[in-house]
Design a protein around this motif. Structure first.
Motif, PDB file in Angstrom:
ATOM      1  N   ALA A   1       0.859  -1.183   0.000  1.00  0.00           N
ATOM      2  CA  ALA A   1       0.000   0.000   0.000  1.00  0.00           C
ATOM      3  C   ALA A   1       0.893   1.229   0.000  1.00  0.00           C
ATOM      4  CB  ALA A   1      -0.909  -0.009   1.228  1.00  0.00           C
ATOM      5  N   LEU A   2       0.676   2.101  -0.984  1.00  0.00           N
ATOM      6  CA  LEU A   2       1.486   3.304  -1.133  1.00  0.00           C
ATOM      7  C   LEU A   2       0.576   4.526  -1.094  1.00  0.00           C
ATOM      8  CD1 LEU A   2       3.596   2.052  -4.182  1.00  0.00           C
ATOM      9  CD2 LEU A   2       4.294   2.005  -1.779  1.00  0.00           C
ATOM     10  N   PRO A   3       1.096   5.690  -0.751  1.00  0.00           N
ATOM     11  CA  PRO A   3       0.262   6.895  -0.799  1.00  0.00           C
ATOM     12  C   PRO A   3      -0.260   7.130  -2.213  1.00  0.00           C
ATOM     13  CG  PRO A   3       2.331   7.318   0.366  1.00  0.00           C
ATOM     14  CD  PRO A   3       2.464   5.972  -0.273  1.00  0.00           C
ATOM     15  N   ASN A   4      -1.586   7.114  -2.391  1.00  0.00           N
ATOM     16  CA  ASN A   4      -2.244   7.341  -3.688  1.00  0.00           C
ATOM     17  C   ASN A   4      -1.929   6.270  -4.720  1.00  0.00           C
ATOM     18  OD1 ASN A   4      -3.425   9.834  -2.805  1.00  0.00           O
ATOM     19  ND2 ASN A   4      -1.415  10.781  -3.067  1.00  0.00           N
ATOM     20  N   GLY A   5      -1.607   5.078  -4.246  1.00  0.00           N
ATOM     21  CA  GLY A   5      -1.347   3.993  -5.175  1.00  0.00           C
ATOM     22  C   GLY A   5      -0.988   2.713  -4.459  1.00  0.00           C
ATOM     23  N   ARG A   6      -0.484   1.765  -5.222  1.00  0.00           N
ATOM     24  CA  ARG A   6      -0.076   0.486  -4.654  1.00  0.00           C
ATOM     25  C   ARG A   6       0.921  -0.171  -5.590  1.00  0.00           C
ATOM     26  NH1 ARG A   6      -3.692  -1.886  -2.496  1.00  0.00           N
ATOM     27  NH2 ARG A   6      -5.090  -0.102  -2.421  1.00  0.00           N
ATOM     28  N   ALA A   7       1.537  -1.232  -5.115  1.00  0.00           N
ATOM     29  CA  ALA A   7       2.451  -2.008  -5.950  1.00  0.00           C
ATOM     30  C   ALA A   7       2.145  -3.479  -5.797  1.00  0.00           C
ATOM     31  CB  ALA A   7       3.903  -1.714  -5.569  1.00  0.00           C
TER      32      ALA A   7
ATOM     33  N   LEU B   1       4.986  -3.976 -10.090  1.00  0.00           N
ATOM     34  CA  LEU B   1       4.061  -3.209 -10.922  1.00  0.00           C
ATOM     35  C   LEU B   1       3.449  -2.101 -10.082  1.00  0.00           C
ATOM     36  CD1 LEU B   1       2.192  -6.143 -12.720  1.00  0.00           C
ATOM     37  CD2 LEU B   1       4.234  -4.919 -13.493  1.00  0.00           C
ATOM     38  N   ILE B   2       3.666  -0.857 -10.479  1.00  0.00           N
ATOM     39  CA  ILE B   2       3.122   0.274  -9.738  1.00  0.00           C
ATOM     40  C   ILE B   2       1.782   0.673 -10.328  1.00  0.00           C
ATOM     41  CG2 ILE B   2       3.452   2.684  -9.070  1.00  0.00           C
ATOM     42  CD1 ILE B   2       6.409   2.268  -9.209  1.00  0.00           C
ATOM     43  N   GLY B   3       0.769   0.766  -9.463  1.00  0.00           N
ATOM     44  CA  GLY B   3      -0.548   1.239  -9.871  1.00  0.00           C
ATOM     45  C   GLY B   3      -0.899   2.534  -9.166  1.00  0.00           C
ATOM     46  N   PHE B   4      -1.668   3.371  -9.850  1.00  0.00           N
ATOM     47  CA  PHE B   4      -2.072   4.670  -9.307  1.00  0.00           C
ATOM     48  C   PHE B   4      -3.558   4.636  -8.945  1.00  0.00           C
ATOM     49  CE2 PHE B   4       1.132   5.562 -12.722  1.00  0.00           C
ATOM     50  CZ  PHE B   4       2.200   5.824 -11.864  1.00  0.00           C
ATOM     51  N   ASP B   5      -3.912   5.340  -7.880  1.00  0.00           N
ATOM     52  CA  ASP B   5      -5.329   5.458  -7.527  1.00  0.00           C
ATOM     53  C   ASP B   5      -6.116   6.184  -8.614  1.00  0.00           C
ATOM     54  OD1 ASP B   5      -4.870   4.122  -5.191  1.00  0.00           O
ATOM     55  OD2 ASP B   5      -4.973   5.887  -3.896  1.00  0.00           O
ATOM     56  N   GLU B   6      -5.450   7.121  -9.310  1.00  0.00           N
ATOM     57  CA  GLU B   6      -6.073   7.822 -10.426  1.00  0.00           C
ATOM     58  C   GLU B   6      -5.022   8.021 -11.508  1.00  0.00           C
ATOM     59  OE1 GLU B   6      -7.967   8.918 -13.149  1.00  0.00           O
ATOM     60  OE2 GLU B   6      -9.326   8.774 -11.427  1.00  0.00           O
TER      61      GLU B   6
ATOM     62  N   VAL C   1       3.990   8.386  -5.932  1.00  0.00           N
ATOM     63  CA  VAL C   1       3.741   6.954  -5.806  1.00  0.00           C
ATOM     64  C   VAL C   1       4.992   6.178  -6.214  1.00  0.00           C
ATOM     65  CG1 VAL C   1       2.206   5.051  -6.428  1.00  0.00           C
ATOM     66  CG2 VAL C   1       1.319   7.393  -6.362  1.00  0.00           C
ATOM     67  N   VAL C   2       5.619   6.598  -7.311  1.00  0.00           N
ATOM     68  CA  VAL C   2       6.843   5.943  -7.773  1.00  0.00           C
ATOM     69  C   VAL C   2       7.948   6.107  -6.739  1.00  0.00           C
ATOM     70  CG1 VAL C   2       8.620   5.918  -9.556  1.00  0.00           C
ATOM     71  CG2 VAL C   2       6.220   6.191 -10.196  1.00  0.00           C
ATOM     72  N   ARG C   3       8.093   7.311  -6.208  1.00  0.00           N
ATOM     73  CA  ARG C   3       9.104   7.543  -5.171  1.00  0.00           C
ATOM     74  C   ARG C   3       8.879   6.610  -3.987  1.00  0.00           C
ATOM     75  NH1 ARG C   3       9.445  10.272  -0.361  1.00  0.00           N
ATOM     76  NH2 ARG C   3      11.512  11.123   0.181  1.00  0.00           N
TER      77      ARG C   3
ATOM     78  N   ALA D   1       8.094   8.050 -13.933  1.00  0.00           N
ATOM     79  CA  ALA D   1       9.334   7.527 -13.364  1.00  0.00           C
ATOM     80  C   ALA D   1      10.502   8.480 -13.607  1.00  0.00           C
ATOM     81  CB  ALA D   1       9.630   6.154 -13.962  1.00  0.00           C
ATOM     82  N   ARG D   2      10.551   9.062 -14.788  1.00  0.00           N
ATOM     83  CA  ARG D   2      11.617  10.021 -15.111  1.00  0.00           C
ATOM     84  C   ARG D   2      11.616  11.192 -14.141  1.00  0.00           C
ATOM     85  NH1 ARG D   2      11.511  13.564 -20.754  1.00  0.00           N
ATOM     86  NH2 ARG D   2      12.821  15.307 -20.023  1.00  0.00           N
TER      87      ARG D   2
END
Length: 427
Positions: A55-61, A116-121, A132-134, A162-163
């Motif tokens: 669980a990541l802030p505003n996303g997940r992996a 795999l990084i996913g975003f909430d939006e 989220v990537v950070r 990511a860049r």
């Protein structure tokens, strides 16, 4: 009320009211642009359960380990691309594993762990999703066993996310921003801008009162940042949106690119300058149903005061949209998106009685020109779009190394050609 066979009764079909169309539209169709085939978008393969989920802030992996007993040792972090709504594991799995090449399996067989990084939006600002990537990078370095460096990259918009994340971490500095990344890669990412036909954008905004999903996607922060030319209303003049200008300025502020990792990229289009065969000014979409007859969308022609769309939905009005000074973007070499096809497919899900039946005469268009994906040059003229990528031009790319596909193919098509090239360069 007229009785059957009443000579005063009208046999003419009647158009449904706006409220009926809006209700049917909302129940049956959701027009949003996404890569992949119709089957992949609508019926993705169910992904196996990941070995771990963060669980990541505003996303997940979602984490798929090469060896569950060994744990996380050689992370390859992949950021999701542009669409609307939250990232979907099944869709990511379909694109990366069930298409032309099983990329996730190939990475794991070589001993790499896939994150795999996913975003909430997915349509949120690139700057916001970079957080989220950070967070995923820091989570990976904290959980990793050993000191094998990270590989961090992304598909489509994910490559830009990511860049920026890596560049921002280097710019901010400190132990809390040590990304420990040896390789950055982008997969058909629009470093110099992406393209959604202005005809499609105008139609999206024209139907907003009936269904706002397509318009909302086109006016989202991510779309405004990605697109070379954007319109916020159906009759606007195209321009580089203010949010794109501000995003590019912020990217420049943090150095433009990360400096520590080696930077590579691949493009889903050819380097020869050969286009995909789509000519400017051709009819790409037309309405057939009673409520949409008269709507025609055209591929982008070059020149002054060129017709790109005639719009009609429910009302009798048929406004025309013209553009000037835009090159023939739809046929440019690069990764393609089925924008016109997606629109027709979704409208045809609505019951025929509503009258929104339509056809895509041309299903696809260039979405990420080759020269954008390899960070070589801007995309504002025919010469820049269609000029071949020569050996001398390679030195002008902002990437350390790149590969162009041997044919113009679908945007983010995960092919053996491109994936094995990337894997040969992993640390």
């Amino acid at each position: 009320m007229p009785k059957p066979n009443d000579p005063n009764a009208s046999n003419e079909p009647h158009e449904p009211a706006d409220s009926q169309i809006a209700a049917a539209f909302g129940a049956a169709a959701r027009v949003t642009l996404a890569p992949g085939s119709k089957e992949a978008r609508e019926r993705p393969t169910e992904a196996p359960a990941p070995d771990d989920e963060w669980a990541l802030p505003n996303g997940r992996a979602w984490v798929y380990l090469a060896d569950t007993e060994r744990g996380l040792t050689r992370p390859v972090i992949l950021a999701d691309g542009f669409s609307s709504g939250p990232s979907e594991l099944n869709f990511s799995w379909e694109i990366l594993e069930c298409g032309p090449y099983a990329f996730i399996s190939a990475l794991r067989q070589r001993g790499y762990d896939v994150v795999l990084i996913g975003f909430d939006e997915r349509s949120a600002s690139i700057l916001d999703n970079a957080q989220v990537v950070r967070a995923a990078i820091l989570e990976a370095t904290a959980r990793r066993r050993g000191e094998h460096p990270l590989t961090v990259g992304g598909f489509s918009m994910g490559g830009l996310v990511a860049r920026y994340a890596l560049a921002r971490m280097e710019h901010d500095g400190g132990a809390e921003n040590d990304h420990q990344t040896a390789l950055y890669f982008s997969f058909d990412s629009p470093h110099r801008g992406a393209w959604v036909p202005l005809a499609l954008q105008s139609f999206a905004h024209y139907i907003r009162r009936l269904n706002a999903a397509f318009s909302n996607q086109m006016n989202s922060p991510a779309a405004r940042q990605l697109l070379w030319q954007h319109i916020a209303e159906w009759d606007d003049s195209p321009e580089t949106d203010k949010e794109r200008v501000e995003f590019l300025a912020e990217l420049e502020r943090v150095g433009g690119w990360p400096s520590r990792p080696r930077k590579i990229g691949v493009a889903n289009g050819v380097r020869t300058g050969e286009g995909n065969g789509i000519r400017g000014g051709e009819r790409a979409f037309h309405g057939k149903g009673l409520a949409i007859t008269g709507t025609r969308l055209h591929t982008q022609p070059a020149g002054q005061q060129q017709l790109i769309a005639q719009l009609r939905v429910v009302t009798l009005r048929k406004p025309q949209i013209h553009t000037s000074g835009i090159p023939e973007m739809d046929g440019a070499p690069g990764g393609t998106l089925e924008g016109f096809g997606i629109l027709a497919d979704e409208l045809d899900k609505i019951p025929a009685i509503i009258g929104l039946g339509s056809d895509a005469d041309i299903r696809e268009h260039c979405f990420v020109p080759v020269v954008s994906a390899i960070a070589l040059r801007d995309i504002d003229t025919h010469e820049k779009l269609y000029g071949p990528v020569t050996a001398s031009a390679e030195e002008e790319s902002e990437l350390d190394e790149f590969l162009c596909a041997s044919q113009n193919e679908g945007h983010t098509s995960v092919t053996e050609e491109l994936c094995t090239w990337i894997m040969a360069r992993l640390p």
